[in-house]
Design a protein around this motif. Structure first.
Motif, PDB file in Angstrom:
ATOM      1  N   PHE A  43      -4.666   1.938  -2.629  1.00 57.14           N
ATOM      2  CA  PHE A  43      -3.695   1.678  -1.570  1.00 57.14           C
ATOM      3  C   PHE A  43      -4.291   0.707  -0.565  1.00 57.14           C
ATOM      4  N   HIS A  44      -5.613   0.677  -0.552  1.00 55.25           N
ATOM      5  CA  HIS A  44      -6.392  -0.126   0.388  1.00 55.25           C
ATOM      6  C   HIS A  44      -7.839   0.082  -0.061  1.00 55.25           C
ATOM      7  N   ASP A  66      -8.981   3.545   0.410  1.00 56.76           N
ATOM      8  CA  ASP A  66      -8.261   4.681  -0.199  1.00 56.76           C
ATOM      9  C   ASP A  66      -7.932   4.342  -1.652  1.00 56.76           C
ATOM     10  N   VAL A  77       1.110   4.358  -2.682  1.00 59.01           N
ATOM     11  CA  VAL A  77       1.034   5.791  -2.373  1.00 59.01           C
ATOM     12  C   VAL A  77       2.169   6.534  -3.081  1.00 59.01           C
ATOM     13  N   GLY A  88       0.834  -1.204   0.000  1.00 58.69           N
ATOM     14  CA  GLY A  88       0.000   0.000   0.000  1.00 58.69           C
ATOM     15  C   GLY A  88       0.868   1.254   0.000  1.00 58.69           C
ATOM     16  N   VAL A  89       1.929   1.231   0.789  1.00 61.41           N
ATOM     17  CA  VAL A  89       2.849   2.375   0.839  1.00 61.41           C
ATOM     18  C   VAL A  89       3.502   2.573  -0.538  1.00 61.41           C
TER      19      VAL A  89
END
Lengths: 577, 577
Positions: free
Chosen positions: B303-304, B307, B79, B75-76
């Motif tokens: 990202f999730h 999000d 981003v 996920g990071v």
């Protein structure tokens, strides 16, 4: 005047200072290598010397790889933080906190890795200045410092810190909203205890409050701060009294008589945005290596010298007597000051050997503040700036056509004792800081109980600024810092203000026509002088005092601020001091 | 019509599929635990059975912790990728690439960690379906699959892949710009060799091209694709010929006779933005858990499930005959289709046991495409949508007041063979894909040399679509995929189009008044049906065929697409087929 808001400050602190956490792996690692080096020295001193040099150089190169990896992951953490405050949809908070925690775990592993420990142990025993030179030796010095702080904190302690900081923050938000000190008090108590425990573990050579100060302001101590603040208070008290007497006698004669600078619908948000962007670029903020966005709490965030982002907010109104736009230009100057430091760090130009290494980092919170306050107070609050900026205001906001640069200058330089630190003017601001410094000392020494904080606070505000505190929300509950676990942080604001004066005086000596250049809109000489003398120097020296000595010839001198404010406000308020 | 642009596709692929890399630690780890379990089974079968169950359950719980940590770091990474494309200042590219690489290194360590290997080994030998149930067993199945792929790729191989992908990408950008095939050809050759080597290492049980397909489309093979595409081509060729004959005879009678839908300054960017946002929300995109921004290449990034961000672009002009706005609404529908899949994955609601686990992921590239194409082609290109959308266009763009919903419907549904895949209409699009599938097969089998690709390409375009290719830039150099190392990716676009038909037919059976609801602007029943039957099912099944069977009663059936297009375009072009 909007002062350095707490949100930005916390964001900066997170970006610059690294929360240590770890377990005692240090003791079991790395001695082998350094012993081998020592042994060689005994056998054959001349070939050993060459061999030591090679060994230290090799270890240094490997160390840099590790440090750069950590620095890059810190940059990633900063991206997540910026995104969270500026971009993230509200419903993603939980997922984001899990992402941040996974990344923090990975960074922690890197910071406490066994191979990093081995390199640190090897280099700890070497005379690195001799072998590597001063700059690389500073890299090693800070790598050792960071590693030690990291390793001395147990994983459990770090987890308890993170947990309490989250819990205390939420309790504080609620308590401030509901003006409910007793709801926050037990959390503050817990926080003081835990931060004392952390201090004793990570910086056993210092007193607990000193250790908290050291997190933000290396080389500074409680004792030295007490001296500095005593001198400052003694110097500012007569000035403040004289100003207040004058206002009582004559009314506040400074400021905008036409009313054009008051809040009104003429301050269109779109035009504010255009003006702020224009001024940010003019001051030297590089939009090819940065962004300017909107967020409810203005802050600056640097992921790398090539990616520094500032935020501001725009409003057609403002609770005080001067229009939001003027505040926002001030805020832009403040944030640009931070941003220029970040953009000016080593690594901003290609192939810098020190990119991503500790020496490229900001030296302390106070030095970071000094860079923002230099632009905010020495530049934005000065007459030369308004000679430059007034025509721009006239152009973007024709309703201010009648306001002269002197009107603007006087409107932004009013003294008015108030309840709230972040809204304080530059004369009363240090009083808010000294109060907090005294409060923190009393909390850490045990002389003051958290239950008694409100009464203590209200009395101190009355004694110092002659202000009655109507509620704890506007008193001892106003700041986020203690809820976020940041003790010893407040002094840096005023240390920064003092340093800003000293640096600005040095810049004026180095650039004799500096203020003429500012008045003509040429900020480049000042920016370049700061780049060269402060930004690119980073953490070469191990204290702000050493940096000040090199740059200005003097160590920290509170009288520089006293002299500056006395001169400025004596003229503004026609005082005989 | 703007089709799924390559950038978005690549971004999606990166987010969904995890590039494996690793070293052969697998063989040396974890056998101990599973042998202990087997030994227990021999000694005492009933207590061993309880003990096995406990041991498997414990291992599963630990496995989930590891997998969630990896998922959060993924996920990071997403981003960082989004920020890079939408927010990052241009001068930060180098620093960002170093940050990404540091993070990729940390993720790689997590994916190949010894303790993960031990858990995988233990669970590999257990009958997880029996002990854990089907959903958890699917988690274990995919964890093993990912771990194996990761470990089978050496670190060196992964590094060579990353290096070549970077180099080939830059060479492709330049070669396309300069229409210089010979400059790109050696890179393509290198890429085919390296991807063959990677395929043999990571998926030794398959042929090399099959292995490349499997990266994007699990359970699919070259052989099956050949069957599907043969049937599809046979079905579509007569339709396409009939349409082209008709156009040749009568001119293209479809579309907007008033000219109001052509590019003009009336299509104001601000109004486009407002309309697109309104339509995205209407379709069910949740802005509390997502964002809609602007970027030069529209894409969706998750990202999730809480999000998910889509981007679009706005333009007052368009190179083709229809205004940019209509394309952008189409693009919004496309991206919303992807986004609804991402927002509908498990973990979107609180406390989902499968949040962050492999089962919550998209099943394949083709299934992801099916979700975007269902909204783009089955909804946006359908009559019911235009009954709903036409009044909105009239409201935002009064100059279209004379255009009926039938005008809009006909304007967006024109068939016109062209050079560029991403601009192709839905009838000719599959021809572009089949051409690329045949090209990739020939490259991997060695039947086609890279030097001969342009001639091969141009002949195939002439044979299939009767189009003359004027330059390689508009021919074999148009797509980024091969430069990015993605072979076996193109088929997923058309597999997605087929699945979109099948899913939409099933939705119509389940919701008999579906198209009346769409015409009235009520998209909720369709979204909820997709949430329930596809999005939340994630990767429970190990192939799209199984998902299709459960949801539609049939496995992948190209004739569904043939029937749909034949029916639709026979009516539009008044064909007798």
């Amino acid at each position: 005047m909007a002062r350095v808001p707490h949100w930005r400050a916390v964001a900066i602190a997170t970006a610059i200072f690294q929360a240590p956490a770890g377990a005692f792996m240090l003791k079991t690692l790395g001695f082998r290598t350094s012993r081998a080096v020592v042994a060689l020295g005994v056998i054959n001193s001349s070939s050993a010397s060459a061999s030591i040099k090679e060994s230290v150089t090799n270890a240094y190169v490997k160390l840099c790889d590790r440090l750069r990896e950590i620095d890059r992951l810190n940059g990633v953490q900063a991206v997540l933080g910026w995104d969270e405050q500026v971009m993230m949809p509200s419903g993603a908070a939980k997922a984001r906190s899990m992402q941040k925690s996974a990344l923090a775990g990975a960074v922690f592993e890197k910071r406490t890795a066994a191979d990093l420990g081995a390199l640190v142990s090897e280099l700890r025993r070497a005379d690195t200045t001799d072998v590597l030179g001063a700059e690389k030796a500073a890299v090693v010095r800070d790598a050792i410092r960071d590693f030690d702080h990291e390793m001395r904190k147990s994983k459990d302690m770090a987890a308890r810190e993170a947990e309490l900081e989250g819990r205390a923050y939420h309790a504080w938000v609620k308590a401030r909203k509901e003006n409910d000190w007793p709801a926050f008090a037990p959390l503050l108590s817990e926080m003081v205890h835990l931060k004392s425990e952390v201090a004793a573990a990570t910086r056993p050579e210092m007193g607990v409050y000193d250790a908290n100060i050291d997190v933000f302001e290396r080389g500074m101590s409680r004792e030295r701060l007490a001296e500095v603040f005593t001198e400052l208070k003694a110097g500012l008290t007569p000035l403040l009294s004289a100003i207040l007497d004058k206002i009582k006698a004559d009314g506040d004669s400074s400021g905008d008589s036409s009313g054009a600078l008051s809040p009104s619908p003429s301050w269109e948000v779109k035009k504010q945005e255009a003006l702020c962007r224009q001024i940010a670029e003019k001051l030297g903020f590089d939009l090819e290596h940065g962004r300017l966005d909107v967020s409810p709490h203005p802050f600056t965030s640097g992921f790398h010298p090539t990616d520094v982002r500032i935020t501001t907010r725009y409003s057609e109104n403002w609770i005080e007597g001067i229009a939001g736009t003027v505040h926002e230009v001030c805020n832009v100057a403040t944030q640009v000051g931070h941003a220029l430091y970040e953009q000016g760090r080593r690594g901003g130009s290609d192939n810098d050997d020190f990119d991503g290494l500790p020496i490229s980092r900001a030296l302390s919170m106070g030095v970071h503040e000094s860079q923002s306050l230099l632009w905010e107070r020495m530049v934005f609050l000065g007459r030369p700036f308004w000679k430059f900026a007034t025509p721009l205001f006239h152009e973007h906001f024709p309703h201010t056509a009648e306001c002269t640069s002197e009107d603007f200058y006087r409107a932004v330089n009013k003294v008015s004792p108030g309840l709230i630190r972040v809204n304080a003017d530059e004369v009363t601001y240090p009083m808010h800081i000294i109060l907090r410094f005294e409060l923190e000392q009393a909390l850490f020494s045990g002389d003051l109980k958290v239950a008694d904080v409100p009464a203590w606070w209200n009395k101190a505000m009355k004694d110092t600024l002659d202000v009655e505190v109507p509620s704890d929300a506007q008193g001892c509950l106003q700041d986020v810092h203690h809820a976020a676990g940041a003790f010893g942080y407040f002094p840096s604001y005023t240390l920064g203000a003092i340093m800003a004066c000293q640096f600005y005086e040095a810049a004026k000596r180095a650039i004799p026509d500096l203020e003429d250049k500012i008045a003509s809109g040429d900020f480049k000489p000042l920016k370049e002088w700061l780049n060269q003398n402060i930004h690119s120097i980073g953490s070469l020296y191990d204290s702000p005092d050493k940096l000040l000595e090199v740059v200005t010839g003097e160590r920290l001198d509170p009288m520089a601020l006293v002299r500056h404010l006395t001169r400025k406000y004596s003229e503004l308020y026609k005082l005989q001091l």
